[in-house]
Write a protein that holds these residues in place. Structure first.
Motif, PDB file in Angstrom:
ATOM      1  N   ALA A 111       0.845  -1.195   0.000  1.00 34.07           N
ATOM      2  CA  ALA A 111       0.000   0.000   0.000  1.00 34.07           C
ATOM      3  C   ALA A 111       0.881   1.246   0.000  1.00 34.07           C
ATOM      4  O   ALA A 111       1.791   1.360   0.821  1.00 34.07           O
ATOM      5  CB  ALA A 111      -0.925   0.011   1.208  1.00 34.07           C
ATOM      6  N   PHE A 114      -0.305   7.052   2.661  1.00 31.55           N
ATOM      7  CA  PHE A 114      -1.565   7.775   2.526  1.00 31.55           C
ATOM      8  C   PHE A 114      -1.300   9.179   1.993  1.00 31.55           C
ATOM      9  O   PHE A 114      -0.473   9.923   2.523  1.00 31.55           O
ATOM     10  CB  PHE A 114      -2.293   7.860   3.866  1.00 31.55           C
ATOM     11  CG  PHE A 114      -3.616   8.564   3.774  1.00 31.55           C
ATOM     12  CD1 PHE A 114      -4.724   7.927   3.235  1.00 31.55           C
ATOM     13  CD2 PHE A 114      -3.754   9.872   4.211  1.00 31.55           C
ATOM     14  CE1 PHE A 114      -5.933   8.578   3.129  1.00 31.55           C
ATOM     15  CE2 PHE A 114      -4.963  10.531   4.122  1.00 31.55           C
ATOM     16  CZ  PHE A 114      -6.060   9.876   3.577  1.00 31.55           C
ATOM     17  N   GLY A 134      -4.150   4.885  -0.649  1.00 33.07           N
ATOM     18  CA  GLY A 134      -3.168   4.255   0.212  1.00 33.07           C
ATOM     19  C   GLY A 134      -3.394   4.381   1.705  1.00 33.07           C
ATOM     20  O   GLY A 134      -4.488   4.645   2.184  1.00 33.07           O
ATOM     21  N   GLY A 135      -2.303   4.189   2.425  1.00 37.20           N
ATOM     22  CA  GLY A 135      -2.369   4.166   3.875  1.00 37.20           C
ATOM     23  C   GLY A 135      -2.797   2.805   4.390  1.00 37.20           C
ATOM     24  O   GLY A 135      -3.120   1.892   3.636  1.00 37.20           O
ATOM     25  N   GLN A 136      -2.775   2.664   5.714  1.00 38.42           N
ATOM     26  CA  GLN A 136      -3.196   1.432   6.377  1.00 38.42           C
ATOM     27  C   GLN A 136      -4.482   1.686   7.151  1.00 38.42           C
ATOM     28  O   GLN A 136      -4.842   2.820   7.411  1.00 38.42           O
ATOM     29  CB  GLN A 136      -2.096   0.939   7.308  1.00 38.42           C
ATOM     30  CG  GLN A 136      -0.764   0.688   6.624  1.00 38.42           C
ATOM     31  CD  GLN A 136      -0.793  -0.486   5.667  1.00 38.42           C
ATOM     32  OE1 GLN A 136      -1.553  -1.443   5.845  1.00 38.42           O
ATOM     33  NE2 GLN A 136       0.035  -0.422   4.634  1.00 38.42           N
ATOM     34  N   GLY A 140      -7.277   4.666   6.159  1.00 35.51           N
ATOM     35  CA  GLY A 140      -5.974   5.230   5.856  1.00 35.51           C
ATOM     36  C   GLY A 140      -5.358   6.070   6.954  1.00 35.51           C
ATOM     37  O   GLY A 140      -4.385   6.775   6.714  1.00 35.51           O
ATOM     38  N   THR A 143      -0.366   6.080   8.223  1.00 34.63           N
ATOM     39  CA  THR A 143       0.304   6.375   6.958  1.00 34.63           C
ATOM     40  C   THR A 143       1.025   5.170   6.391  1.00 34.63           C
ATOM     41  O   THR A 143       0.996   4.926   5.184  1.00 34.63           O
ATOM     42  CB  THR A 143       1.315   7.529   7.155  1.00 34.63           C
ATOM     43  OG1 THR A 143       0.617   8.672   7.637  1.00 34.63           O
ATOM     44  CG2 THR A 143       2.002   7.879   5.852  1.00 34.63           C
ATOM     45  N   TYR A 270      -6.146   0.897  -4.329  1.00 43.25           N
ATOM     46  CA  TYR A 270      -5.993   1.679  -3.099  1.00 43.25           C
ATOM     47  C   TYR A 270      -6.809   2.973  -3.127  1.00 43.25           C
ATOM     48  O   TYR A 270      -6.532   3.903  -2.379  1.00 43.25           O
ATOM     49  CB  TYR A 270      -4.520   1.983  -2.812  1.00 43.25           C
ATOM     50  CG  TYR A 270      -3.677   0.733  -2.698  1.00 43.25           C
ATOM     51  CD1 TYR A 270      -3.762  -0.080  -1.572  1.00 43.25           C
ATOM     52  CD2 TYR A 270      -2.818   0.349  -3.728  1.00 43.25           C
ATOM     53  CE1 TYR A 270      -3.005  -1.248  -1.476  1.00 43.25           C
ATOM     54  CE2 TYR A 270      -2.065  -0.809  -3.634  1.00 43.25           C
ATOM     55  CZ  TYR A 270      -2.157  -1.603  -2.505  1.00 43.25           C
ATOM     56  OH  TYR A 270      -1.418  -2.760  -2.406  1.00 43.25           O
ATOM     57  N   TYR A 272     -10.378   5.213  -2.641  1.00 39.73           N
ATOM     58  CA  TYR A 272     -11.416   5.298  -1.602  1.00 39.73           C
ATOM     59  C   TYR A 272     -12.764   5.562  -2.247  1.00 39.73           C
ATOM     60  O   TYR A 272     -12.908   6.491  -3.054  1.00 39.73           O
ATOM     61  CB  TYR A 272     -11.077   6.411  -0.598  1.00 39.73           C
ATOM     62  CG  TYR A 272      -9.983   6.007   0.358  1.00 39.73           C
ATOM     63  CD1 TYR A 272     -10.295   5.478   1.613  1.00 39.73           C
ATOM     64  CD2 TYR A 272      -8.645   6.117   0.006  1.00 39.73           C
ATOM     65  CE1 TYR A 272      -9.298   5.086   2.491  1.00 39.73           C
ATOM     66  CE2 TYR A 272      -7.637   5.717   0.879  1.00 39.73           C
ATOM     67  CZ  TYR A 272      -7.968   5.209   2.112  1.00 39.73           C
ATOM     68  OH  TYR A 272      -6.979   4.812   2.983  1.00 39.73           O
ATOM     69  N   ASN A 301     -10.648   9.972   9.334  1.00 39.71           N
ATOM     70  CA  ASN A 301      -9.201  10.160   9.277  1.00 39.71           C
ATOM     71  C   ASN A 301      -8.903  11.631   9.563  1.00 39.71           C
ATOM     72  O   ASN A 301      -9.441  12.521   8.912  1.00 39.71           O
ATOM     73  CB  ASN A 301      -8.701   9.756   7.886  1.00 39.71           C
ATOM     74  CG  ASN A 301      -7.198   9.853   7.720  1.00 39.71           C
ATOM     75  OD1 ASN A 301      -6.547  10.721   8.302  1.00 39.71           O
ATOM     76  ND2 ASN A 301      -6.651   8.986   6.888  1.00 39.71           N
ATOM     77  N   LYS A 314     -11.217   2.348   1.915  1.00 38.98           N
ATOM     78  CA  LYS A 314     -10.160   1.934   0.995  1.00 38.98           C
ATOM     79  C   LYS A 314     -10.535   0.638   0.292  1.00 38.98           C
ATOM     80  O   LYS A 314     -11.042  -0.304   0.904  1.00 38.98           O
ATOM     81  CB  LYS A 314      -8.844   1.750   1.754  1.00 38.98           C
ATOM     82  CG  LYS A 314      -7.643   1.440   0.866  1.00 38.98           C
ATOM     83  CD  LYS A 314      -6.353   1.366   1.658  1.00 38.98           C
ATOM     84  CE  LYS A 314      -6.340   0.192   2.595  1.00 38.98           C
ATOM     85  NZ  LYS A 314      -5.052   0.049   3.303  1.00 38.98           N
TER      86      LYS A 314
END
Length: 413
Positions: A111, A114, A134-136, A140, A143, A270, A272, A301, A314
């Motif tokens: 990924a 973010f 991206g991001g976790q 997200g 980062t 990735y 949103y 977020n 995501k």
């Protein structure tokens, strides 16, 4: 007898001489033992131990591996009250329940950080994507991998530790950890709580970058390497052609990252999106969320403030998707077939107007105002054979070590 006495005296004299330092040694003490090597000499090996250590949770019952089980495609496969894999995870305290389905940790290392950006789309009638990527976590908010690994230990409904200092104290209980942390990060690593805590998170992140988490050895990967052939008359071959079709389905719009046939396809862009997922009312009844509660997704977020991002989540990877039920960000659907029919129902001429798991019409989206109708209504309606074809293709995205978890229902024979 005199001979024996002589031998005895000679032996005794030799022993006394050696004890006195004769024979070339000037020391009367035995040599110092070599210092023992630390138990873990790399961040990754240390992270592997930390990943499976329940002592990092308040009641010492839960580790990273509890909710991301390496034996089950890195998801939480613990059973809920119905005897099925639960839609959300149970906390270390034995009663707290989350509100989101725990995503797989497999392939998470790929990924991107973010950020707001853009990227091209392949096999899609939609224009290139512009927005957050991206991001976790599903929103997200972490980062990168290390930021994600830092979250669960102090989350009150997950591992439940009161603060970072308490986690570091648990680390210091283990002399093997202490030696290894000091060897890898320096002798002063425990002088600062934040430094020690992030060293732990960084180690777990390094472990999650191992090939164990991302072997790329599914039947689809084998096909790309010329080691496997899709039977052209099989359901899986039909599903593969539909998945990558620019005209007939919208799958690739959000679940294709690279041009066709490229090694290392992640089956997620990735991006949103709000895809109109309804509330999981069963989970809400169990976790005590008020009826008025709305999961705002991306808007929760802290880096996101635009109300138009409300309700977006995501896009998950589809690798191992056939063995990582239940589905959607809240685990509201049990079957992969249901998910595909749910997507299809957004087409006005769809035959899939009933949720097959409930026998009732699909429930309204939890956040109706930002649903991505443009993407969802792209494509043609699917026949039941085509739905099954997509399911069979998605089963071929399963890592070889998890193929034994695939349903034995004869669907793809």
């Amino acid at each position: 007898m005199d001979t024996l006495k002589l031998i005895y005296r000679m032996t005794l004299s030799t022993s006394i001489a050696l004890a006195a330092g004769c024979g070339g040694s000037s020391s009367t003490n035995p040599p110092e033992p070599e210092p023992s090597a630390p138990a873990f000499t790399t961040k990754s090996s240390l992270g592997e131990a930390l990943y499976s250590d329940p002592n990092l949770s308040f009641n010492r019952t839960q580790s990273c591996a509890t909710c991301h089980n390496p034996d089950h495609a890195f998801i939480d496969n613990r059973l809920g009250p119905e005897g099925l894999v639960d839609a959300v995870s149970l906390g270390d305290d034995g009663f707290s329940l989350g509100d989101r389905n725990t995503p797989t940790a497999a392939y998470a290392r790929f990924a991107p950080l973010f950020a707001s950006g853009s990227h091209p789309r392949f096999n899609s009638q939609q224009p290139d994507y512009h927005g957050f990527v991206g991001g976790q976590f599903l929103d997200g908010r972490a980062t990168d991998l290390a930021s994600q690994a830092a979250g669960p230990p102090t989350n009150p409904i997950e591992m439940g530790m009161p603060d970072k200092a308490s986690v570091v104290d648990r680390l210091k209980e283990n002399s093997r950890y202490v030696d290894s942390f000091e060897h890898i990060f320096g002798p002063d690593v425990f002088d600062d709580i934040d430094t020690a805590y992030m060293a732990m998170a960084e180690s777990i992140a390094e472990f999650e970058k191992n090939d164990e988490f991302a072997p790329f050895d599914s039947k689809y990967d084998q096909f790309l390497r010329g080691e496997y052939i899709y039977d052209p008359l099989s359901k899986a071959a039909l599903g593969k052609s539909l998945f990558f079709s620019q005209q007939f389905t919208n799958c690739a719009t959000c679940h294709q990252l690279k041009p066709n046939g490229t090694d290392g396809e992640l089956f997620t862009s990735y991006e949103y999106h709000n895809i109109g997922v309804p509330k999981n009312v069963d989970v809400r009844a169990r976790n005590g969320k008020d009826e008025s509660f709305v999961d705002e997704g991306l808007l929760s977020n802290d880096a996101v403030t635009d109300i138009s991002e409300r309700g977006k989540f995501k896009t998950p990877t589809l690798r191992n998707v056939a063995v990582t039920a239940p589905y959607m960000h809240n685990g509201v659907f049990r079957e992969l077939k249901t998910v595909i029919q749910f997507y299809d129902h957004f087409l006005t001429n769809s035959d899939h107007v009933i949720n097959p798991e409930t026998g009732t019409p699909w429930k309204d989206p939890e956040v109706p105002e930002t649903v991505a109708f443009t993407e969802l209504q792209d494509g043609n309606k699917l026949s039941n054979d085509e739905v099954e074809g997509l399911v069979c293709f998605l089963r071929t995205l399963t890592d070889s070590r998890y193929e034994h978890l695939l349903p034995e229902d004869g669907l793809c024979n």
